[in-house]
Design an enzyme around this catalytic site. Sequence first.
Site, PDB file in Angstrom:
ATOM      1  N   GLY A  50       0.819  -1.201   0.000  1.00 45.76           N
ATOM      2  CA  GLY A  50       0.000   0.000   0.000  1.00 45.76           C
ATOM      3  C   GLY A  50       0.855   1.253   0.000  1.00 45.76           C
ATOM      4  O   GLY A  50       0.527   2.249  -0.672  1.00 45.76           O
ATOM      5  N   ASN A  60      -7.169   4.208   9.502  1.00 47.00           N
ATOM      6  CA  ASN A  60      -6.661   2.959  10.055  1.00 47.00           C
ATOM      7  C   ASN A  60      -6.677   2.899  11.576  1.00 47.00           C
ATOM      8  O   ASN A  60      -6.530   1.829  12.147  1.00 47.00           O
ATOM      9  CB  ASN A  60      -5.234   2.690   9.556  1.00 47.00           C
ATOM     10  CG  ASN A  60      -4.337   3.889   9.673  1.00 47.00           C
ATOM     11  OD1 ASN A  60      -4.669   4.973   9.187  1.00 47.00           O
ATOM     12  ND2 ASN A  60      -3.202   3.732  10.308  1.00 47.00           N
ATOM     13  N   GLN A  64      -7.473   0.446   4.112  1.00 44.94           N
ATOM     14  CA  GLN A  64      -8.314  -0.085   5.205  1.00 44.94           C
ATOM     15  C   GLN A  64      -9.781  -0.206   4.807  1.00 44.94           C
ATOM     16  O   GLN A  64     -10.587  -0.742   5.576  1.00 44.94           O
ATOM     17  CB  GLN A  64      -8.198   0.802   6.449  1.00 44.94           C
ATOM     18  CG  GLN A  64      -6.837   0.760   7.108  1.00 44.94           C
ATOM     19  CD  GLN A  64      -6.522  -0.557   7.800  1.00 44.94           C
ATOM     20  OE1 GLN A  64      -7.387  -1.396   8.013  1.00 44.94           O
ATOM     21  NE2 GLN A  64      -5.269  -0.736   8.152  1.00 44.94           N
ATOM     22  N   GLY A  78      -2.369  -6.121   0.028  1.00 43.84           N
ATOM     23  CA  GLY A  78      -2.752  -7.515   0.237  1.00 43.84           C
ATOM     24  C   GLY A  78      -2.812  -7.960   1.681  1.00 43.84           C
ATOM     25  O   GLY A  78      -3.729  -8.663   2.094  1.00 43.84           O
ATOM     26  N   HIS A  79      -1.828  -7.528   2.481  1.00 41.30           N
ATOM     27  CA  HIS A  79      -1.721  -8.141   3.819  1.00 41.30           C
ATOM     28  C   HIS A  79      -2.802  -7.679   4.787  1.00 41.30           C
ATOM     29  O   HIS A  79      -2.904  -8.216   5.889  1.00 41.30           O
ATOM     30  CB  HIS A  79      -0.317  -7.953   4.402  1.00 41.30           C
ATOM     31  CG  HIS A  79       0.011  -6.586   4.893  1.00 41.30           C
ATOM     32  ND1 HIS A  79       0.025  -6.265   6.221  1.00 41.30           N
ATOM     33  CD2 HIS A  79       0.348  -5.457   4.237  1.00 41.30           C
ATOM     34  CE1 HIS A  79       0.386  -4.992   6.367  1.00 41.30           C
ATOM     35  NE2 HIS A  79       0.574  -4.473   5.177  1.00 41.30           N
ATOM     36  N   CYS A  88       2.914   1.210  12.753  1.00 46.22           N
ATOM     37  CA  CYS A  88       4.090   1.897  12.200  1.00 46.22           C
ATOM     38  C   CYS A  88       4.690   2.882  13.194  1.00 46.22           C
ATOM     39  O   CYS A  88       5.806   3.333  13.019  1.00 46.22           O
ATOM     40  CB  CYS A  88       3.722   2.659  10.936  1.00 46.22           C
ATOM     41  SG  CYS A  88       2.920   1.644   9.723  1.00 46.22           S
TER      42      CYS A  88
HETATM   43  N1  PLP Z   1      -2.551   3.167   4.314  1.00 48.81           N
HETATM   44  C1  PLP Z   1      -3.225   2.756   5.377  1.00 48.81           C
HETATM   45  C2  PLP Z   1      -4.508   3.417   5.723  1.00 48.81           C
HETATM   46  C3  PLP Z   1      -2.749   1.711   6.167  1.00 48.81           C
HETATM   47  O1  PLP Z   1      -3.429   1.298   7.243  1.00 48.81           O
HETATM   48  C4  PLP Z   1      -1.520   1.112   5.805  1.00 48.81           C
HETATM   49  C5  PLP Z   1      -0.940   0.051   6.646  1.00 48.81           C
HETATM   50  O2  PLP Z   1      -1.082   0.059   7.861  1.00 48.81           O
HETATM   51  C6  PLP Z   1      -0.857   1.574   4.661  1.00 48.81           C
HETATM   52  C7  PLP Z   1      -1.396   2.602   3.940  1.00 48.81           C
HETATM   53  C8  PLP Z   1       0.428   0.963   4.221  1.00 48.81           C
HETATM   54  O3  PLP Z   1       0.185  -0.284   3.638  1.00 48.81           O
HETATM   55  P1  PLP Z   1       1.382  -1.343   3.507  1.00 48.81           P
HETATM   56  O4  PLP Z   1       1.630  -1.875   4.880  1.00 48.81           O
HETATM   57  O5  PLP Z   1       0.867  -2.376   2.564  1.00 48.81           O
HETATM   58  O6  PLP Z   1       2.544  -0.610   2.955  1.00 48.81           O
END
Ligand code: PLP
Length: 379
Positions: free
Chosen positions: A70, A150, A180, A201-202, A324
Amino acid sequence: MEHYLDNAATTRVCSAAVEAAVAAMTTEYGNPSSRHLAGSRAEGALKAHRAVIAKALGAKAEEIVFTSCGTESDNWAIHAAVELNRRRGKHIITTAIEHDAVLEPCRRLEREGYEVTYLKPDRMGNITVEQVADALREDTVLVSMMLVNNELGTILPVKEVSGLLKEKKSAALLHCDAVQGFLKVPFTVGELGADFVAVSGHKVHAPKGIGALYIKNGIRMPAMIYGGHQEGGLRSGTEPTAQIAAFAAAVEESAACFARERTYLEQLKKYAAEALTGQVEGLELVGDGKAPHILPVTLPGYKSEVVVRFLSDRGIFVSSGSACHKGKPSHVFAALNLPKKQLDGVLRISFCAQNTKEDVDALVLALKQAREQLFTSLS
Ligand code: PLP
């Protein structure tokens, strides 16, 4: 027994995805670019898998490009939008509650001379289309707004924003981080009206390392990676066929039971909200997010990191905010201007359809114990 209640951070890979990945690695392992039968079988599988993702998003297959995650999809869309609109201006609108995958590229663009308006949420975590209307300017080149937050589970008015941009005849491109929202709230890219939509995907029971970006037909997308012309020349490099196969299998499975799972998650979230507020003294809900899988709460006076560790020691996994952040206070909850006690005590509980009331009951019990056992050290 473990209780995994951190599905907004990542999800367990489903069996269908595992099987699809194994098949792609062991039987259909050809390179989709090879001109022999093994290659053309892999190419055929890739085509079918792209069609699955496209269907789930209501897009055309040629509008889907596979990425690594993402974050990559978000970064690419943002950089592409400003590049495509470079002659029109240097103003960007986004929200203060976006994921860092959007905020960090915006901050980088600020250092390069762009002006970024970060729309602030109200106390419940909501952002309105009127805020976008007020911020919109002649020189706005990009609006980037997530579909579902998220950490709060709030649903943002992306569809209304695309209507606004049309009504104002704005040249701004619209990017939506739907990481999300994908397979959690109903939408098609057509309904959203966005030019770019990012998914991962995850978060939907596929492995880590695979994402996709919807790029609306007609956009002259600048390439992300140059090389062997894979992904329509936009993102070169031999396709990760196993991850793609797994992504498609997970999406196909979730899409097939979307309505049922959504209702189930809504009921489970309601059960959890009632049980937690009814049985854990002092616990409060945070915001009023409508996404069915995310429930933020706070235990005022208790440091969330300490509570997360306490729960983890008992086999219960929740988050103190976005995974994160790793201990840093979450910018999303900070944007709500919560009193410090509330802010420090924030926990994010996030569900998937495999969670049950037993998981919630275990959480309630452990939080009651946390209140009793952590009380003296923090009061
Ligand atoms: N955007 C949102 C709203 C997310 O919750 C996340 C992951 O927590 C991401 C982007 C990033 O996605 P990825 O972990 O696949 O890089």
